[in-house]
Design an enzyme around this catalytic site. Structure first.
Site, PDB file in Angstrom:
ATOM      1  N   GLY A 235       6.141 -25.680 -45.025  1.00 49.50           N
ATOM      2  CA  GLY A 235       7.521 -25.219 -45.062  1.00 49.50           C
ATOM      3  C   GLY A 235       8.492 -25.650 -43.989  1.00 49.50           C
ATOM      4  N   ASP A 255       4.042 -25.251 -54.173  1.00 46.35           N
ATOM      5  CA  ASP A 255       3.034 -26.212 -53.707  1.00 46.35           C
ATOM      6  C   ASP A 255       1.760 -25.990 -54.512  1.00 46.35           C
ATOM      7  OD1 ASP A 255       3.026 -28.185 -51.149  1.00 46.35           O
ATOM      8  OD2 ASP A 255       0.986 -27.564 -51.616  1.00 46.35           O
ATOM      9  N   CYS A 353       7.972 -39.747 -46.139  1.00 45.22           N
ATOM     10  CA  CYS A 353       7.863 -40.217 -44.755  1.00 45.22           C
ATOM     11  C   CYS A 353       7.148 -41.565 -44.757  1.00 45.22           C
ATOM     12  CB  CYS A 353       7.159 -39.191 -43.859  1.00 45.22           C
ATOM     13  SG  CYS A 353       5.521 -38.694 -44.418  1.00 45.22           S
TER      14      CYS A 353
END
Length: 405
Positions: A235, A255, A353
């Site tokens: 989170g 999730d 990422c």
């Protein structure tokens, strides 16, 4: 620097677990740091930073030391001797360092530094993939990803502001500096364990890289909206969204891993973020119930993580070529499934990422050509490279769903 035997043994033991037993560096190091309660912060820093350093430069050091995996214990002592020699640290008169060829080590380093895959310490396949996808930018990016990541904090605006947080941390002995243009970020001037501070316990901040802090604002949320974070994990970005929504509206954190959502709940309590509702994706019904209902959707997609190698250096040794293909298929599937949550006129951010175009821009191009993506258009997109920002590598794309009204 004077080497202490028990600290060096902790490093060697940790490396065995990481290299030979598949342990994750952060978890292994956390365990090693608890071995002796008498160790001070300097001792723990030595263990953590030395272990990460040797993990980061594993291929280069192994080539210099002329050892191969799986490493025997004596091989790891040789890697450690290389680490010391290249840093100008005098080797103590211990049996493990007998006949260490320091001049040969320096000569081999100079020789191997002419070849990128050795100089930057990466597997052949990863070096080839990076060159193929990033071209001339790959050299600089690899070098940047081999630097130690700075410690960046994000102020929790539900409880504090930048000035108040700086003052609170300074009172506890931690000096920080503002970093522009990241309006919620402070960077520690010296690395430290900030999780033990009263400021952290009181929920005034989270540890979150500056590049990661760009994602939540990119989603363009407003108080009162219905927002869904589809790959919320523990989170970090969910909490940032809650602060931007001023705790008003509904923020649904999804999730597939229930344990991560439990951690999110714990963090949300500390942060004073009470507009968050967690839901485990344990069947397709969870997503179907949300179809066409959200003003904003964040897909912080699973990826190779190549943009965060500076903080997770062991990832480059754990990654395998077939995983790259598998994760790209997963990303496309997630995009198609979770985009259905966005209501007409709503917006969605796809973020990773990773620094690979095949996980980023190419995924968006492919998605827009699908039936599910046909109603979406790109409003803006951004690639953050470590070599240009000094922080993690990231990609984010904001898309708008056509309003059928």
């Amino acid at each position: 620097m004077r080497l202490h035997r028990n600290l060096v043994f902790a490093v060697i033991d940790g490396l065995i677990e990481i290299f030979n037993e598949g342990g994750y560096a952060d978890k292994v190091i956390a365990k090693q740091l608890k071995r002796d309660k008498r160790w001070g912060s300097r001792d723990r820093s030595f263990i953590a930073e030395t272990t990460y350093d040797i993990v980061r430069w594993k291929r280069l050091y192994a080539e210099i030391a002329d050892v191969k995996e799986p490493f025997e214990r004596k091989d790891l002592w040789r890697l450690f001797a290389v680490w010391c020699t290249l840093r100008g640290i005098k080797l103590p008169d211990w049996p493990q360092f007998e006949e260490t060829p320091t001049r040969r080590i320096k000569g081999r380093f100079d020789e191997l530094s002419n070849t990128r895959k050795f100089r930057e310490s990466v597997p052949d396949w990863l070096d080839e993939l990076g060159q193929q996808e990033l071209g001339d930018k790959w050299d600089a990016e690899l070098a940047a990803l081999n630097k130690q990541a700075p410690v960046v904090l994000r102020v929790n605006r539900l409880k504090s502001d930048i000035g108040a947080l700086q003052t609170a941390l300074a009172e506890e002995g931690h000096e920080t500096e503002n970093i522009k243009p990241y309006k919620d970020a402070l960077q520690l001037q010296e690395r430290a364990n900030v999780f033990t501070t009263e400021a952290f316990k009181n929920g005034l901040f989270e540890v979150q890289d500056a590049s990661s802090q760009l994602v939540a604002p990119y989603l363009d949320v407003e108080p009162g909206m219905r927002v869904v974070d589809t790959c919320a994990g523990a989170g970090g970005k969910t909490l940032h969204l809650a602060a931007q929504m001023d705790n008003k509206g509904q923020l649904i954190a999804l999730d597939i891993y229930g344990n991560k959502l439990k951690e999110l709940k714990r963090r949300a309590r500390r942060a004073g973020a009470f507009n968050i509702e967690t839901r485990v994706i344990d069947s397709t019904k969870v997503i179907k119930k949300l179809h066409n209902s959200a003003d904003r959707v964040l897909i912080d997609a699973p990826c190779t993580g190549l943009g965060v190698l500076s903080r997770n250096p062991d990832a480059k040794w754990k990654l395998q070529p077939d995983f790259v293909e598998k994760i790209q298929a997963t990303q496309q599937s997630i995009l198609k499934d979770y985009s259905k949550i966005v209501k007409p006129g709503g917006k969605m951010v796809y973020a990773t990422c990773s620094i690979l175009p095949s996980e980023n821009q190419e995924q968006i191009k492919k998605f827009l050509k699908t039936e599910e993506g046909s109603d979406f258009s790109i409003e803006k997109q951004k690639t953050v490279l470590s070599s240009e920002s000094g922080y993690d590598g990231f990609y984010m794309c904001l898309m708008v769903k056509k309003d059928k009204a």
